[in-house]
Design an enzyme around this catalytic site. Structure first.
Site, PDB file in Angstrom:
ATOM      1  N   ASP A 278      -3.709   5.025  -7.029  1.00 19.62           N
ATOM      2  CA  ASP A 278      -3.799   3.572  -6.887  1.00 19.62           C
ATOM      3  C   ASP A 278      -5.052   3.073  -7.613  1.00 19.62           C
ATOM      4  OD1 ASP A 278      -2.483   1.409  -4.623  1.00 19.62           O
ATOM      5  OD2 ASP A 278      -4.369   0.861  -5.614  1.00 19.62           O
TER       6      ASP A 278
ATOM      7  N   HIS B  12       7.462   1.599  -3.344  1.00 13.79           N
ATOM      8  CA  HIS B  12       6.407   2.603  -3.487  1.00 13.79           C
ATOM      9  C   HIS B  12       5.898   2.998  -2.123  1.00 13.79           C
ATOM     10  CE1 HIS B  12       4.680  -1.460  -3.797  1.00 13.79           C
ATOM     11  NE2 HIS B  12       3.618  -0.974  -3.163  1.00 13.79           N
TER      12      HIS B  12
ATOM     13  N   HIS C 241       2.593   4.540  -0.265  1.00 15.03           N
ATOM     14  CA  HIS C 241       1.172   4.843  -0.344  1.00 15.03           C
ATOM     15  C   HIS C 241       0.916   6.131   0.444  1.00 15.03           C
ATOM     16  CE1 HIS C 241      -0.070   0.577  -1.460  1.00 15.03           C
ATOM     17  NE2 HIS C 241       1.111   0.332  -0.910  1.00 15.03           N
TER      18      HIS C 241
HETATM   19  P1  AMP Z   1       1.610  -3.172  -2.235  1.00 11.03           P
HETATM   20  O1  AMP Z   1       0.585  -4.217  -1.928  1.00 11.03           O
HETATM   21  O2  AMP Z   1       2.049  -2.365  -1.042  1.00 11.03           O
HETATM   22  O3  AMP Z   1       2.771  -3.748  -3.015  1.00 11.03           O
HETATM   23  O4  AMP Z   1       0.884  -2.094  -3.151  1.00 11.03           O
HETATM   24  C1  AMP Z   1       0.777  -2.230  -4.521  1.00 11.03           C
HETATM   25  C2  AMP Z   1      -0.330  -1.317  -4.929  1.00 11.03           C
HETATM   26  O5  AMP Z   1      -0.275  -1.155  -6.341  1.00 11.03           O
HETATM   27  C3  AMP Z   1      -1.729  -1.842  -4.591  1.00 11.03           C
HETATM   28  O6  AMP Z   1      -2.377  -0.912  -3.727  1.00 11.03           O
HETATM   29  C4  AMP Z   1      -2.405  -1.942  -5.958  1.00 11.03           C
HETATM   30  O7  AMP Z   1      -3.760  -1.579  -5.927  1.00 11.03           O
HETATM   31  C5  AMP Z   1      -1.585  -0.979  -6.782  1.00 11.03           C
HETATM   32  N1  AMP Z   1      -1.584  -1.235  -8.207  1.00 11.03           N
HETATM   33  C6  AMP Z   1      -1.368  -2.418  -8.844  1.00 11.03           C
HETATM   34  N2  AMP Z   1      -1.417  -2.254 -10.170  1.00 11.03           N
HETATM   35  C7  AMP Z   1      -1.649  -0.943 -10.392  1.00 11.03           C
HETATM   36  C8  AMP Z   1      -1.829  -0.150 -11.570  1.00 11.03           C
HETATM   37  N3  AMP Z   1      -1.746  -0.681 -12.810  1.00 11.03           N
HETATM   38  N4  AMP Z   1      -2.088   1.162 -11.423  1.00 11.03           N
HETATM   39  C9  AMP Z   1      -2.191   1.705 -10.192  1.00 11.03           C
HETATM   40  N5  AMP Z   1      -2.026   1.022  -9.040  1.00 11.03           N
HETATM   41  C10 AMP Z   1      -1.778  -0.287  -9.147  1.00 11.03           C
END
Ligand code: AMP
Length: 112
Positions: free
Chosen positions: A29, A98, A100
């Site tokens: 992340d 996704h 986590h």
């Molecule tokens: P959510 O809020 O559950 O949809 O989680 C989306 C996650 O994607 C967040 O924890 C962000 O930090 C992560 N995220 C967004 N853009 C990227 C990226 N380019 N590379 C890695 N993680 C990302």
């Protein structure tokens, strides 16, 4: 389709890869909420957990088959948390399913 995580899978946007096979992709992340914070995604675009059905559930089964392998490779011997945010009330910010994986330290006992 203008999907950030589909672009990451295709390598159009850089990511820090942790694991990949023909069905799933795992990467760090960009804004880690724990010492270890890995995202695991299906290579098939599924918008959220609400989009899981009998046609695509093999991807989810495979994710959960590989989570222990990823956790072990990340050294998460003390345990870890697996979370998916689904929809606006849960603050899902990327509309590609996704999971986590959070760990590497003592996590809060609060779920939210
Ligand atoms: P959510 O809020 O559950 O949809 O989680 C989306 C996650 O994607 C967040 O924890 C962000 O930090 C992560 N995220 C967004 N853009 C990227 C990226 N380019 N590379 C890695 N993680 C990302």
């Amino acid at each position: 389709m203008n999907c950030l995580f589909c672009k990451i899978i295709k390598g159009e946007i850089p990511s820090s890869k942790v694991y990949e096979d023909d069905m799933i992709y795992a990467f760090r992340d960009i804004n880690p909420m724990a010492k270890v914070h890995v995202l695991v995604i299906p290579k098939l675009h599924i918008p959220s957990a609400d989009g899981v059905d009998e046609d695509n559930s093999a991807y989810i089964a495979h994710i959960f088959e590989m989570i222990p392998y990823i956790a072990k490779a990340e050294g998460l011997d003390g345990g870890y948390r697996v979370i998916t945010n689904c929809g606006d009330d849960a603050c899902q910010s990327v509309k590609h399913l996704h999971f986590h994986i959070l760990g590497g330290e003592q996590l809060s006992d609060k779920m939210c």
